[in-house]
Motif scaffolding. Structure first.
Motif, PDB file in Angstrom:
ATOM      1  N   PHE A 178       0.879  -1.175   0.000  1.00 48.97           N
ATOM      2  CA  PHE A 178       0.000   0.000   0.000  1.00 48.97           C
ATOM      3  C   PHE A 178       0.912   1.219   0.000  1.00 48.97           C
ATOM      4  CE2 PHE A 178       1.131   0.424   4.383  1.00 48.97           C
ATOM      5  CZ  PHE A 178       1.132  -0.864   4.891  1.00 48.97           C
TER       6      PHE A 178
ATOM      7  N   GLY B  12       0.803   4.369   1.785  1.00 49.07           N
ATOM      8  CA  GLY B  12       1.198   5.032   3.025  1.00 49.07           C
ATOM      9  C   GLY B  12       1.685   6.443   2.760  1.00 49.07           C
TER      10      GLY B  12
ATOM     11  N   TYR C 127       1.291  10.778   2.996  1.00 45.57           N
ATOM     12  CA  TYR C 127       0.754  11.950   3.698  1.00 45.57           C
ATOM     13  C   TYR C 127       0.312  12.941   2.622  1.00 45.57           C
ATOM     14  CZ  TYR C 127       3.045  10.013   7.783  1.00 45.57           C
ATOM     15  OH  TYR C 127       3.427   9.187   8.806  1.00 45.57           O
TER      16      TYR C 127
ATOM     17  N   ASP D 274      -0.932  15.873   2.514  1.00 44.32           N
ATOM     18  CA  ASP D 274      -0.668  17.314   2.624  1.00 44.32           C
ATOM     19  C   ASP D 274       0.763  17.692   2.243  1.00 44.32           C
ATOM     20  OD1 ASP D 274      -3.187  17.786   3.522  1.00 44.32           O
ATOM     21  OD2 ASP D 274      -2.680  17.613   5.632  1.00 44.32           O
ATOM     22  N   LEU D 275       1.636  16.710   2.177  1.00 42.81           N
ATOM     23  CA  LEU D 275       3.044  17.030   1.928  1.00 42.81           C
ATOM     24  C   LEU D 275       3.358  16.995   0.427  1.00 42.81           C
ATOM     25  CD1 LEU D 275       4.878  14.965   4.702  1.00 42.81           C
ATOM     26  CD2 LEU D 275       4.104  17.310   4.802  1.00 42.81           C
TER      27      LEU D 275
ATOM     28  N   PHE E 148      10.803  14.141   5.260  1.00 39.94           N
ATOM     29  CA  PHE E 148      10.248  13.652   6.520  1.00 39.94           C
ATOM     30  C   PHE E 148      10.833  12.279   6.866  1.00 39.94           C
ATOM     31  CE2 PHE E 148       6.855  10.915   8.360  1.00 39.94           C
ATOM     32  CZ  PHE E 148       6.949  11.394   9.655  1.00 39.94           C
ATOM     33  N   PHE E 149      10.836  11.386   5.899  1.00 41.48           N
ATOM     34  CA  PHE E 149      11.364  10.046   6.183  1.00 41.48           C
ATOM     35  C   PHE E 149      12.884  10.081   6.385  1.00 41.48           C
ATOM     36  CE2 PHE E 149       7.176   8.666   4.891  1.00 41.48           C
ATOM     37  CZ  PHE E 149       6.943   7.673   5.831  1.00 41.48           C
TER      38      PHE E 149
ATOM     39  N   GLY F 105      14.317  12.408   7.931  1.00 43.44           N
ATOM     40  CA  GLY F 105      14.389  12.791   9.352  1.00 43.44           C
ATOM     41  C   GLY F 105      14.144  11.594  10.261  1.00 43.44           C
ATOM     42  N   CYS F 106      13.204  10.742   9.861  1.00 42.17           N
ATOM     43  CA  CYS F 106      12.899   9.548  10.659  1.00 42.17           C
ATOM     44  C   CYS F 106      14.096   8.593  10.703  1.00 42.17           C
ATOM     45  CB  CYS F 106      11.682   8.820  10.105  1.00 42.17           C
ATOM     46  SG  CYS F 106      10.171   9.745  10.291  1.00 42.17           S
TER      47      CYS F 106
ATOM     48  N   PRO G  83      11.323  14.914  13.362  1.00 42.57           N
ATOM     49  CA  PRO G  83      10.652  15.143  12.070  1.00 42.57           C
ATOM     50  C   PRO G  83       9.137  15.222  12.179  1.00 42.57           C
ATOM     51  CG  PRO G  83      11.441  12.880  12.223  1.00 42.57           C
ATOM     52  CD  PRO G  83      11.965  13.584  13.420  1.00 42.57           C
ATOM     53  N   ILE G  84       8.585  14.601  13.239  1.00 39.95           N
ATOM     54  CA  ILE G  84       7.123  14.594  13.409  1.00 39.95           C
ATOM     55  C   ILE G  84       6.612  16.023  13.614  1.00 39.95           C
ATOM     56  CG2 ILE G  84       5.258  13.838  14.954  1.00 39.95           C
ATOM     57  CD1 ILE G  84       6.223  11.506  13.396  1.00 39.95           C
TER      58      ILE G  84
ATOM     59  N   GLU H 203       7.894  18.893  12.667  1.00 43.82           N
ATOM     60  CA  GLU H 203       7.964  19.673  11.423  1.00 43.82           C
ATOM     61  C   GLU H 203       6.843  19.261  10.459  1.00 43.82           C
ATOM     62  OE1 GLU H 203      11.742  19.576   9.490  1.00 43.82           O
ATOM     63  OE2 GLU H 203      10.898  20.492   7.687  1.00 43.82           O
ATOM     64  N   LYS H 204       6.664  17.958  10.325  1.00 47.62           N
ATOM     65  CA  LYS H 204       5.647  17.470   9.385  1.00 47.62           C
ATOM     66  C   LYS H 204       4.239  17.884   9.819  1.00 47.62           C
ATOM     67  CE  LYS H 204       3.666  13.631   9.773  1.00 47.62           C
ATOM     68  NZ  LYS H 204       2.277  13.394   9.664  1.00 47.62           N
TER      69      LYS H 204
ATOM     70  N   ARG I  61       3.724  21.635   9.417  1.00 53.68           N
ATOM     71  CA  ARG I  61       3.650  21.930   7.979  1.00 53.68           C
ATOM     72  C   ARG I  61       2.258  21.572   7.437  1.00 53.68           C
ATOM     73  NH1 ARG I  61       8.033  22.827   4.529  1.00 53.68           N
ATOM     74  NH2 ARG I  61       9.718  22.024   5.795  1.00 53.68           N
ATOM     75  N   SER I  62       1.797  20.366   7.785  1.00 55.22           N
ATOM     76  CA  SER I  62       0.485  19.915   7.305  1.00 55.22           C
ATOM     77  C   SER I  62      -0.629  20.785   7.869  1.00 55.22           C
ATOM     78  CB  SER I  62       0.226  18.469   7.725  1.00 55.22           C
ATOM     79  OG  SER I  62       1.196  17.633   7.212  1.00 55.22           O
TER      80      SER I  62
ATOM     81  N   ARG J 262      -0.983  24.394   6.470  1.00 53.89           N
ATOM     82  CA  ARG J 262      -1.216  24.489   5.028  1.00 53.89           C
ATOM     83  C   ARG J 262      -2.723  24.582   4.759  1.00 53.89           C
ATOM     84  NH1 ARG J 262       2.895  20.890   2.233  1.00 53.89           N
ATOM     85  NH2 ARG J 262       4.204  22.708   2.529  1.00 53.89           N
TER      86      ARG J 262
ATOM     87  N   ARG K 171      -7.901  25.840   6.292  1.00 56.55           N
ATOM     88  CA  ARG K 171      -8.499  25.306   7.517  1.00 56.55           C
ATOM     89  C   ARG K 171      -8.008  26.028   8.770  1.00 56.55           C
ATOM     90  NH1 ARG K 171      -7.146  19.262   7.868  1.00 56.55           N
ATOM     91  NH2 ARG K 171      -5.172  20.262   8.250  1.00 56.55           N
TER      92      ARG K 171
ATOM     93  N   GLU L  93      -2.488   7.575  11.862  1.00 55.66           N
ATOM     94  CA  GLU L  93      -1.316   6.926  11.247  1.00 55.66           C
ATOM     95  C   GLU L  93      -1.646   5.462  10.938  1.00 55.66           C
ATOM     96  OE1 GLU L  93       1.459   8.346  10.382  1.00 55.66           O
ATOM     97  OE2 GLU L  93       1.501  10.224  11.505  1.00 55.66           O
TER      98      GLU L  93
ATOM     99  N   ARG M 255      -4.237   5.501   8.054  1.00 54.50           N
ATOM    100  CA  ARG M 255      -3.631   5.927   6.782  1.00 54.50           C
ATOM    101  C   ARG M 255      -2.562   4.941   6.319  1.00 54.50           C
ATOM    102  NH1 ARG M 255      -2.625  11.988   7.682  1.00 54.50           N
ATOM    103  NH2 ARG M 255      -1.240  11.094   9.214  1.00 54.50           N
TER     104      ARG M 255
ATOM    105  N   THR N 107       0.327   4.484   7.541  1.00 52.67           N
ATOM    106  CA  THR N 107       1.693   5.021   7.604  1.00 52.67           C
ATOM    107  C   THR N 107       2.397   4.578   8.894  1.00 52.67           C
ATOM    108  OG1 THR N 107       0.640   7.040   8.391  1.00 52.67           O
ATOM    109  CG2 THR N 107       1.461   7.059   6.138  1.00 52.67           C
TER     110      THR N 107
ATOM    111  N   LEU O  33       6.451   4.087   9.628  1.00 49.04           N
ATOM    112  CA  LEU O  33       7.202   4.770  10.697  1.00 49.04           C
ATOM    113  C   LEU O  33       7.912   3.733  11.568  1.00 49.04           C
ATOM    114  CD1 LEU O  33       4.693   7.559  11.784  1.00 49.04           C
ATOM    115  CD2 LEU O  33       6.655   7.755  10.291  1.00 49.04           C
TER     116      LEU O  33
END
Lengths: 300, 311
Positions: free
Chosen positions: A61, A63, A65, A67-68, A76-77, A79-80, B20-21, B23-24, B27-28, B31, B34, B104, B107, B109, B113
């Motif tokens: 799948f 996965g 985001y 909005d990015l 982002f990844f 950074g992870c 990083p969480i 910042e992400k 950012r989201s 934007r 909303r 998460e 979605r 994701t 992570l």
């Protein structure tokens, strides 16, 4: 099962056979009920952080985001994976170039096509320059062009020295790019070797196709009387040139003897060729007949 | 000593800035329209309330020039703005976090992570910090209204500071509650519904319960002025103090009442009998302590839940 460094290992099997479970165990997402698995010498149960640093995982799948943007998604990844700002700046444009998404770096991820998202996912798995890529159905749901692109990418990555372990239902893709293949059924690895060796071990008859201008009845008679010939199937028999396909259980000498008999019987042969047993055939035979495949399991 | 503290502070800053969480998420969140609409509505609602209070006061009193009236107006504006902002923060905070972990998972994701080097602590604290940063932005946007109330008079600077502490601690606690439910239930809708039911009961249920108890006891002939035994009175005061201190709304109101009656923001007193008094800390202090403890345990539990899901 072992996968050597630099290999492209295709992992195939029917739905529910255990492909994704194997992948999830290798990626430290699922604890094995018994035993252990090792990636790069690290245990997936006890040295998960080391394994994670070593692998790039691409699930079946996306996965994403939404909005990015494409660049932000990769950043982002990065950074992870605790990449420094300098490494991020160097690796992201290079990766986008590799997966042919450089001109889309400022586009929102949700606006990408399915093929592009798949390529972006592949770029994500490469962000920390892993040695091992574990890909679950990387070409699933893609159109033929996108499939070819992913296939080429995998070849390119293998040429860069990455070890690639992937599952697929598209057997033509697997046979085309894999150096070795594993077949799993009902949670058990039933065969694992190079496509040529698997074919040799699993299929003990030769598939032969002949073409002739005349003498169809005579050819039929010779074939019916020749020991080891079975499954005689007319491919084209309305009008010349005629074409027949059959299986022959025997060695190369038997093939030569059969050819000689046909010629001596005055059959006007225009072609006589042994067909290659493709992966589909191997797959169907092993998954259809587990007893046979267990006998021929080829530990590597 | 100072160098050590600065180094420690810098390492904390470094830890957060490299997450990083955060910042992400920011950012989201920032934007699109909303957030702009949410901030506008938030500030708009508070401004309209403040304006309405001022208009109502000047209309009813008709003594626009009196200093006492101005001061009372300042206090009314401050109280109204604070109470509305508190209610808004208490409802916005969990909305920002009740989907933090579950989204998460939904979605797909979360698995991505988990295969990275991101730890569960960084994930949870990153989510919480980004939600709090956004809440801080909302609170900062309301500063001009507080400035107006302060200019009118009737409100001291420590009162404003305490009000802000109550707002901030409430935001932190309810955010943590949201993320805890999100991790525990793994479903955004369920986590959101439960957190709102809890907050509604907690925020408004306790004041209604207190009011209801008083109304219920009065017709039965229970008269607080008839001097019950000192131990009973002590227990009533103590339990009342604990209940009032566990809710931001009642803690704020009764801290202000204590300030107006005792002119103290720390130690307050209530007469027990004769010359003896029941001394107690102003409710905002135990509220901050209780929510700090709650936040600590809930965030630790959230990290553990996320870590366990990664086993």
């Amino acid at each position: 099962m072992q996968v050597q460094p630099g290999e492209i290992y295709g992992f195939i099997g029917p739905n529910g056979a255990g492909k994704t479970s194997t992948i999830r165990i290798l990626c430290t997402l699922l604890a094995p009920t018994a035993g252990d698995a090792f990636v790069g010498g690290y245990s997936v149960t006890h040295q998960r952080r080391e394994v994670r640093a070593l692998i790039g995982y691409m699930p079946d799948f996306f996965g994403i985001y939404p909005d990015l943007t494409v660049y932000e998604y990769l950043a982002f990844f990065a950074g992870c994976y605790e990449l420094s700002a300098k490494d991020k700046e160097a690796s992201i444009p290079a990766l986008l170039e590799l997966v042919d998404l450089a001109s889309y770096s400022d586009l929102a991820v949700e606006k990408l096509s399915r093929g592009m998202k798949q390529r972006l996912s592949l770029a994500r798995t490469l962000i920390h320059n892993p040695q091992v890529l574990i890909l679950d159905e990387p070409a699933s749901g893609l159109d033929p062009r996108a499939r070819v692109e992913i296939r080429e990418l995998l070849r390119e990555l293998a040429s860069m020295g990455k070890t690639i372990f992937f599952t697929s239902h598209i057997l033509s893709d697997v046979s085309e790019i894999c150096t070795r293949i594993g077949i799993i059924d009902q949670g058990k690895l039933i065969a694992s070797d190079t496509p040529a060796k698997l074919s040799q071990l699993l299929i003990q008859t030769r598939k032969i196709r002949i073409g002739l201008l005349n003498g169809a009845d005579m050819a039929h008679q010779v074939l019916s009387n020749f020991p080891g010939v079975s499954s005689l199937t007319p491919i084209r028999d309305g009008a010349p040139p005629y074409e027949y396909e059959f299986e022959l259980a025997g060695e190369l000498e038997d093939v030569a003897a059969l050819h000689r008999q046909l010629v001596e019987a005055n059959v006007a042969l225009i072609s006589f060729r042994e067909m290659e047993n493709n992966l589909e055939e191997i797959y169907l035979r092993t998954t259809r007949n587990p007893a046979l495949s267990t006998d021929v399991e080829t530990p590597s | 000593m100072i160098t050590q503290a600065v180094k420690r502070l810098y390492s904390v800053y470094h830890w957060f800035s490299r997450n990083p969480i955060i910042e992400k998420e920011l950012r989201s969140r920032m934007r699109g329209l909303r957030t702009f609409i949410l901030i506008t509505l938030f500030v708009g609602l508070i401004s309209i309330s403040a304006g309405a209070v001022l208009s109502l006061l000047s209309y009813t009193t008709g003594q626009a020039g009196s200093l006492a009236i101005w001061q009372r107006s300042g206090l009314f504006v401050f109280s109204t703005v604070f109470l509305i902002e508190l209610a808004l923060v208490c409802f916005i905070a969990p909305a920002l976090t009740s989907s933090a972990i579950s989204s998460e998972i939904e979605r797909q994701t979360f698995d991505l992570l988990r295969t990275t080097l991101l730890t569960s602590t960084r994930l949870v604290l990153g989510k919480m910090s980004s939600a709090l940063a956004f809440l801080m932005l909302l609170m900062l946007a309301s500063i001009p209204i507080y400035a107006m109330a302060y200019t009118l008079g009737g409100v001291t600077f420590p009162e404003i500071l305490i009000a802000w502490a109550l707002l901030l601690w409430s935001a932190v606690f309810y955010s943590t509650l949201g993320i805890w439910l999100s991790a525990l239930l793994r479903r955004t809708l369920l986590a959101t519904v439960i957190v709102y039911v809890f907050i509604a009961l907690f925020l408004f249920g306790i004041p209604i319960l207190i009011l209801g108890t008083l109304l219920l006891f009065e017709p039965l002939g229970f008269n607080f002025s008839s001097e019950p035994p000192i131990a009973v009175l002590y227990l009533i005061y103590l339990s009342g103090w604990v209940i009032l201190s566990s809710n931001p709304l009642t803690a704020a109101i009764f801290s202000e009442v204590g300030w107006l009656n005792n002119q103290s923001l720390i130690l307050l007193e209530l007469p027990l009998s004769g010359n003896s008094f029941f001394y107690y800390l102003s409710p905002w202090i135990p509220f901050l302590l209780l929510t700090s403890l709650g936040t600590f345990f809930l965030s630790r539990s959230t990290i553990r839940i996320v870590h366990r899901q990664d086993q």
